[in-house]
Motif scaffolding. Structure first.
Motif, PDB file in Angstrom:
ATOM      1  N   ALA B  53       0.823  -1.215   0.000  1.00  0.00           N
ATOM      2  CA  ALA B  53       0.000   0.000   0.000  1.00  0.00           C
ATOM      3  C   ALA B  53       0.852   1.257   0.000  1.00  0.00           C
ATOM      4  N   LEU B  54       1.969   1.228   0.706  1.00  0.00           N
ATOM      5  CA  LEU B  54       2.754   2.447   0.844  1.00  0.00           C
ATOM      6  C   LEU B  54       3.733   2.652  -0.301  1.00  0.00           C
ATOM      7  N   MET B  55       4.028   1.571  -1.029  1.00  0.00           N
ATOM      8  CA  MET B  55       5.060   1.688  -2.053  1.00  0.00           C
ATOM      9  C   MET B  55       4.476   1.646  -3.455  1.00  0.00           C
ATOM     10  N   GLY B  56       3.281   2.173  -3.592  1.00  0.00           N
ATOM     11  CA  GLY B  56       2.709   2.297  -4.931  1.00  0.00           C
ATOM     12  C   GLY B  56       1.996   1.063  -5.425  1.00  0.00           C
ATOM     13  N   GLY B  57       1.647   0.168  -4.512  1.00  0.00           N
ATOM     14  CA  GLY B  57       0.926  -1.019  -4.917  1.00  0.00           C
ATOM     15  C   GLY B  57      -0.530  -0.710  -5.260  1.00  0.00           C
ATOM     16  N   GLU B  58      -1.163  -1.671  -5.876  1.00  0.00           N
ATOM     17  CA  GLU B  58      -2.580  -1.523  -6.230  1.00  0.00           C
ATOM     18  C   GLU B  58      -3.401  -1.889  -4.997  1.00  0.00           C
ATOM     19  N   LEU B  59      -4.200  -0.938  -4.514  1.00  0.00           N
ATOM     20  CA  LEU B  59      -4.951  -1.192  -3.299  1.00  0.00           C
ATOM     21  C   LEU B  59      -6.315  -1.788  -3.591  1.00  0.00           C
ATOM     22  N   GLY B  80      -7.818   1.780   2.422  1.00  0.00           N
ATOM     23  CA  GLY B  80      -7.571   0.760   1.409  1.00  0.00           C
ATOM     24  C   GLY B  80      -6.825  -0.387   2.058  1.00  0.00           C
ATOM     25  N   LEU B  81      -6.820  -1.522   1.406  1.00  0.00           N
ATOM     26  CA  LEU B  81      -6.172  -2.696   1.979  1.00  0.00           C
ATOM     27  C   LEU B  81      -5.138  -3.246   1.013  1.00  0.00           C
ATOM     28  N   ASP B  82      -4.029  -3.722   1.578  1.00  0.00           N
ATOM     29  CA  ASP B  82      -3.088  -4.483   0.772  1.00  0.00           C
ATOM     30  C   ASP B  82      -2.861  -5.830   1.448  1.00  0.00           C
ATOM     31  N   GLY B  83      -1.884  -6.561   0.965  1.00  0.00           N
ATOM     32  CA  GLY B  83      -1.681  -7.917   1.465  1.00  0.00           C
ATOM     33  C   GLY B  83      -1.292  -7.983   2.929  1.00  0.00           C
ATOM     34  N   ILE B  84      -0.823  -6.865   3.483  1.00  0.00           N
ATOM     35  CA  ILE B  84      -0.466  -6.886   4.903  1.00  0.00           C
ATOM     36  C   ILE B  84      -1.681  -6.612   5.781  1.00  0.00           C
ATOM     37  N   SER B  85      -2.512  -5.656   5.353  1.00  0.00           N
ATOM     38  CA  SER B  85      -3.633  -5.279   6.210  1.00  0.00           C
ATOM     39  C   SER B  85      -4.837  -6.204   6.053  1.00  0.00           C
ATOM     40  N   MET B  86      -5.001  -6.790   4.881  1.00  0.00           N
ATOM     41  CA  MET B  86      -6.168  -7.664   4.668  1.00  0.00           C
ATOM     42  C   MET B  86      -6.228  -8.798   5.695  1.00  0.00           C
ATOM     43  N   PHE B 129      -6.272  -0.668  10.742  1.00  0.00           N
ATOM     44  CA  PHE B 129      -5.649  -1.474   9.693  1.00  0.00           C
ATOM     45  C   PHE B 129      -6.009  -0.990   8.294  1.00  0.00           C
ATOM     46  N   ALA B 130      -7.076  -0.197   8.202  1.00  0.00           N
ATOM     47  CA  ALA B 130      -7.515   0.213   6.862  1.00  0.00           C
ATOM     48  C   ALA B 130      -7.077   1.620   6.503  1.00  0.00           C
ATOM     49  N   ALA B 341       7.119 -12.453   9.816  1.00  0.00           N
ATOM     50  CA  ALA B 341       6.698 -11.613  10.939  1.00  0.00           C
ATOM     51  C   ALA B 341       5.218 -11.280  10.812  1.00  0.00           C
ATOM     52  N   THR B 342       4.801 -10.920   9.610  1.00  0.00           N
ATOM     53  CA  THR B 342       3.392 -10.604   9.401  1.00  0.00           C
ATOM     54  C   THR B 342       2.529 -11.837   9.639  1.00  0.00           C
ATOM     55  N   PHE B 343       3.018 -12.961   9.159  1.00  0.00           N
ATOM     56  CA  PHE B 343       2.260 -14.197   9.355  1.00  0.00           C
ATOM     57  C   PHE B 343       2.195 -14.552  10.840  1.00  0.00           C
ATOM     58  N   GLN B 344       3.288 -14.271  11.534  1.00  0.00           N
ATOM     59  CA  GLN B 344       3.312 -14.523  12.976  1.00  0.00           C
ATOM     60  C   GLN B 344       2.284 -13.658  13.709  1.00  0.00           C
ATOM     61  N   MET B 345       2.050 -12.425  13.193  1.00  0.00           N
ATOM     62  CA  MET B 345       1.018 -11.582  13.806  1.00  0.00           C
ATOM     63  C   MET B 345      -0.320 -12.309  13.770  1.00  0.00           C
TER      64      MET B 345
END
Lengths: 502, 511
Positions: B53-59, B80-86, B129-130, B341-345
């Motif tokens: 989301a922060l690096m120009g990805g498609e949200l 908006g959501l990306d693969g980390i926040s979803m 998260f959104a 790390a994200t998966f561990q969350m």
């Protein structure tokens, strides 16, 4: 000019309406001197305040005072001015006045001199509205005194109550001293510049050689303003006066009267003593304001944290908030000073609602005789959930938590300070803000978490006074609504500030 | 508008619940919380975001609208959501719904207020998260505090008032430090917005200009430290963790579940977004120091857990340890490190939620949580104990459970880190934490669950009611599903993580 175009003096309509209402109240009283027709008196006062509020809102919406809209109105040889800042502050004064008069309806039951009470409240409001428009040190002083004299009488209004009378006397003595200081400062400024009109003062000060006299004059004017805004070291009347005064008057003084002090500070110090020019000739008032801001927030918050009575805590927290609002002036030398000054104004707008609401809750508690300390508030939520919810809103908003208006205004204020390069002011403000969370949450804790002690359970909460409830709920709704609807407030405030600082 | 709908529905639902009578507030709250749950699952199934989301990805589900204008600056509503926040949004809705069910038994007073606050908190969490504008994000971030304070303060244990104030003040001070750090950063960028993607990209393009009295690198470091300190309290990283055991022990079970399951993730999520994405260069510069924080959290948290006699405290301290893994994964700057790390969350959210709920069920029945007070519970409540043992195995990282996948990814990523010097050593020390985790969990279980039945109180002990066990079962199921098929989330996480600056797609690339 369209047919329906109003004459220029109509720009003062809010102040005129307030003054007229005050006179009408006196008229009612002289027709029927023994009147205890509370609905008529409170109704008249409230109608006047609401009418002034409506006109102010209409002016703001129509773009009066907006340089890009209908323009700034200058009256009586530049003695009074109607611009966005004056209208924004009049908006605060009139809304607070309306809330206070509505709440007073119940609070004043059984008291004598009710017509005088409402009349004084509206006279004070007139003074505030004129302070917001004053563009000359003379009009500043006159309106300042109109507000002060009415306030002294109002603080001492509960004349059977020793505390109230003592508070009134204390307030009066310190107020008289401060007025003397203020007017002496004005006279010194006049001696140097030969002028009282604010822009003329700035022009004449440019090439002066009497820097020392001018500097002293500026400092004394600052002292006078500091008294009205309850800024350290001129604050020590505030806790006494707020505590002794009838609670609606405490609300009135700590929200509206304080804002009136700030509107004078903002205008006089930006227009008459423009900072860059004064730094050039060697009068560094910003430094003094920075010290005042830091000392005021810190002292106010620490003192608030040690109180046992809710009303005194609110009084000291009000001192602390004066320190926050001063950041607006203290950070003015940085870049984007319109943002930080505007943020100071935004904070005062939100503060007008949340702080008035908080004091009105105290008024409600006094009405119920539930006592004054935190412990006395224990478990009130189970018996008065709506009012307690509203009080929670006020406390959390004062502490600067979302989703309430105080969050937006406080953080935009810190943001503005950081933006202006005064990150240390923001940091000190932030530390204070964290401290304030402790004592504001004490009230929330008492209301919701603690269980009432047995003797507390017996007293109070016998009835739901309509007037106080209406005012509290209105203040709470406004405090919440001011977060999503912060856009118009911020735009007006920033634009008003931009007009002051070039 | 899906995100906004979710937040609004939850928020309005919280008000409705607040006003509802106590009798059926629990059922009502469950019904209301099912709406965002279904909504988030629908969003998950329709998720089409790519990249970060922060690096120009498609949200996915992006929305933007004007809110407040501050002269030159503007604060906008941007979500908006990306693969980390979803995955975190799904985690939130799942855990809240289950926590509400698990509250039916223990919460026996002022139910409508309790469930109203829980839903209010959910709305705040979804917003955190959104949101993609700093100010909007901060509104939600702080809004979570208020319900937490009241939930602990009103429904908590004997020292609830102390714990509630402590959490409130600690985390608020932390937020303020972070706020000043971030704002100082933004104001020295040539952007007139608080939009997080814009800020992140401006920072990535080296557009930061320091004011005269300091240098760019000093400003960056200062901002990094302020934000790190702010988020580290929330995570919590040792030595900022002292509020956590107090809060956990005093909080009622459902609140502990949410606190460990989701609220701690706010801290790691924010670290990932702000510190490790926006200021990746500072993070790698001080990677060793951060890694020390991480490893100390892992080992010290585990040792503290080992020393506890209270089951709930054991689980609480083990969270400190697990969050240490997250920090280690983040600082590794590899696909598997940050992704792990994200998966561990997510994984820790499910497992710790499961453990707290199981301990809560035991407490509801036995009225004690002390290891020394009981033994042989397995005879009396076999289903609960079975699930608890399952959860503990997940915690220890048994294969085919989500804990294994998460820790494996983290260690894999951390071991091969190119930016962290001495990475193998740090990883090896952190891995030792697993041994201690296994130690204290097996030790506690052996003493409480197995052996002859004994209880130092007079309560009848029998199987827990169905609605107590059902959420446990659901969580265990999720733990196993994610353990068997991590790609349900890991694929989108990897996609987002790979776009972060400095992240090395080690081990044959992320794709």
């Amino acid at each position: 000019m369209a047919l329906y175009e109003l004459p220029e003096w109509a720009g003062l309509a809010p102040a005129l309406i307030l003054a007229a209402t005050s006179l009408v109240l006196l008229l009612i009283d002289s027709i029927d001197p023994d009147s205890s027709n509370r609905p008529a008196l409170a109704g008249t006062a409230t109608t006047g305040a609401l009418l002034a509020l409506a006109v102010t809102g209409w002016f703001l919406a129509a773009g009066v005072g907006d340089p890009d809209g209908r323009g700034v109105i200058s009256l009586f040889g530049d003695q009074l001015v109607v611009d966005q800042m004056s209208l924004l502050f009049t908006f605060i004064f009139t809304s607070v006045t309306a809330m206070v008069t509505v709440a007073s309806y119940d609070y004043l039951r059984g008291h004598s001199y009710q017509a005088e009470y409402y009349s004084l409240v509206l006279l004070a409001a007139t003074g505030m509205a004129t302070m917001a428009s004053a563009a000359s040190l003379a009009t500043v002083f006159v309106s300042f005194e109109l507000l002060s004299l009415s306030s002294y009488a109002l603080v001492a209004f509960l004349k059977e109550n020793r505390g109230s009378v003592e508070a009134g006397l204390k307030y009066f003595l310190i107020g008289a001293l401060s007025s003397a200081i203020f007017v002496y400062g004005i006279s010194l400024v006049y001696a140097v510049t030969g002028s009282l009109q604010l822009t003329a003062v700035a022009e004449a000060a440019a090439g002066t050689e009497l820097v020392g006299v001018l500097g002293l004059g500026v400092l004394l004017v600052l002292g006078g303003v500091a008294f009205k805004t309850a800024t350290v070291p001129f604050h020590f009347w505030a806790p006494e006066a707020y505590e002794g005064a009838p609670a609606p008057i405490s609300a009135f003084l700590s929200s509206a009267s304080k804002a009136a002090g700030f509107v004078v500070a903002f205008r006089v110090f930006t227009v008459a003593f423009p900072v860059e020019q004064f730094l050039e000739i060697g009068v560094d008032w910003v430094f003094a304001v920075q010290i005042l801001a830091v000392v005021t927030m810190t002292l106010g918050n620490f003192a608030a944290a040690t109180q046992d009575e809710v009303k005194r805590m609110l009084a000291y927290s009000s001192v602390g908030h004066a320190g926050y609002a001063l950041i607006g002036l203290a950070a003015i030398t940085g870049s984007n000073s319109d943002l930080v000054l505007g943020a100071g104004m935004m904070h005062l707008v939100v503060y007008g609602f949340m702080n008035t609401g908080a004091f009105l809750f105290v008024a409600l508690a006094e009405y119920w005789d539930v006592g004054r300390t935190f412990e006395d508030y224990n478990g009130l939520a189970s018996r008065a959930p709506v009012a307690s919810l509203a009080m929670t809103v006020f406390m959390l908003s004062l502490a600067g938590l979302p989703p309430f208006g105080g969050f937006a205004s406080k953080y935009i204020l810190f943001m503005g300070a950081v933006n202006a390069g005064f990150w240390w002011l923001a940091a000190i403000g932030a530390i204070n803000s964290a401290l304030s969370l402790y004592y504001y949450s004490r009230v929330v804790k008492a209301l919701w978490i603690e269980d009432p002690s047995d003797d507390v359970a017996k007293v109070g909460v016998t009835e739901q006074p309509v007037g106080i409830y209406a005012a509290i709920v209105f203040a709470a709704v406004m405090t919440v609504a001011l977060l999503p609807a912060f856009g118009p407030v911020s735009e007006t405030a920033i634009s008003a500030a931009a007009a002051l600082v070039p | 508008m899906l995100i906004e709908t979710l937040i609004v529905v939850t928020f309005v639902g919280s008000l409705v619940t607040f006003a509802a009578p106590n009798r059926w507030a629990g059922e009502l709250a469950f019904g209301i919380s099912a709406l965002p749950l279904v909504g988030s699952l629908v969003m998950y199934s329709q998720f089409d975001g790519t990249g970060n989301a922060l690096m120009g990805g498609e949200l996915a589900f992006e929305q933007s609208a004007e809110w407040i204008s501050l002269g030159a600056y503007s604060l906008n509503w941007h979500t908006g959501l990306d693969g980390i926040s979803m995955p975190l949004v799904v985690l939130t809705t799942v855990l809240v719904t289950l926590a509400i069910v698990s509250a039916w038994t223990p919460i026996d007073e002022r139910q409508s207020q309790f469930y109203g606050l829980v839903l209010f908190m959910e709305a705040g969490l979804l917003g955190v998260f959104a949101a993609l504008d700093f100010f909007v994000w901060f509104v939600f971030w702080e809004a979570v505090l208020v319900p937490l304070y009241l939930l602990i303060g009103v429904w908590g244990g004997p020292r609830r008032k102390y714990a509630a104030i402590k959490v409130f003040v600690y985390t608020n001070v932390a937020s303020l430090a972070m706020f000043i750090g971030f704002v100082a950063l933004v104001f020295n960028l040539p952007v007139d917005t608080f939009d997080l993607p814009t800020v992140a990209q401006a920072l990535a393009n080296d557009q930061l200009q320091a004011p005269g009295w300091t240098s760019v690198s000093a400003l960056k470091t200062g901002a990094f430290v302020a934000m790190f300190a702010g988020f580290a309290v929330k995570v919590p990283v040792v030595p900022f963790h002292t509020w956590l055991p107090d809060a956990h022990v005093e909080a009622p079970t459902p609140v502990s579940v949410l606190l460990a399951g989701v609220l701690l993730k706010m801290g790691t999520y924010a670290l990932l977004r702000f510190n490790f994405t926006m200021l990746a260069d500072v993070a790698t510069q001080y990677a060793e120091i951060i890694a020390i924080f991480a490893v100390v959290s892992v080992i010290y948290g585990a040792l503290l857990a080992l020393a506890q006699q209270d089951l709930k405290r054991i689980v609480a301290y083990s969270s400190v340890s697990s969050m240490g893994y997250v920090l280690l994964g983040l600082v590794a700057y590899t696909t598997y490190g940050v992704g792990g790390a994200t998966f561990q969350m997510i994984s820790h959210g499910l497992i710790s939620g499961l453990m707290f709920m199981a301990v809560g069920v035991i407490y509801n029945t036995t009225h004690t949580r002390m290891v020394t007070d009981m033994s042989g519970l397995a005879d009396r409540m076999p289903v609960t104990v079975g699930i608890l043992v399952g959860g503990a195995f997940g915690y220890m990282g048994l294969p085919l459970m989500s804990g294994f996948a998460a820790e494996f990814f983290v260690f894999l990523g951390a071991f091969r880190s190119g930016t962290l010097s001495g990475a193998p050593v740090f990883t090896a020390v952190a891995m030792f934490g697993i041994v201690i985790v296994a130690g204290y969990l097996l030790f506690a279980m052996q003493r409480t669950l197995f052996g002859p039945f004994r209880l130092d109180t007079d309560y009848e002990v029998g199987p827990a009611p169905l609605h107590d066990v059902a959420p446990l079962f659901a969580l265990l199921l999720l733990v196993i599903v994610l353990g068997v098929e991590p790609d349900l989330f890991f694929e989108m996480i990897r996609d987002a993580v790979n776009q972060m600056p400095l992240v090395e797609a080690g081990l044959g690339g992320g794709h």
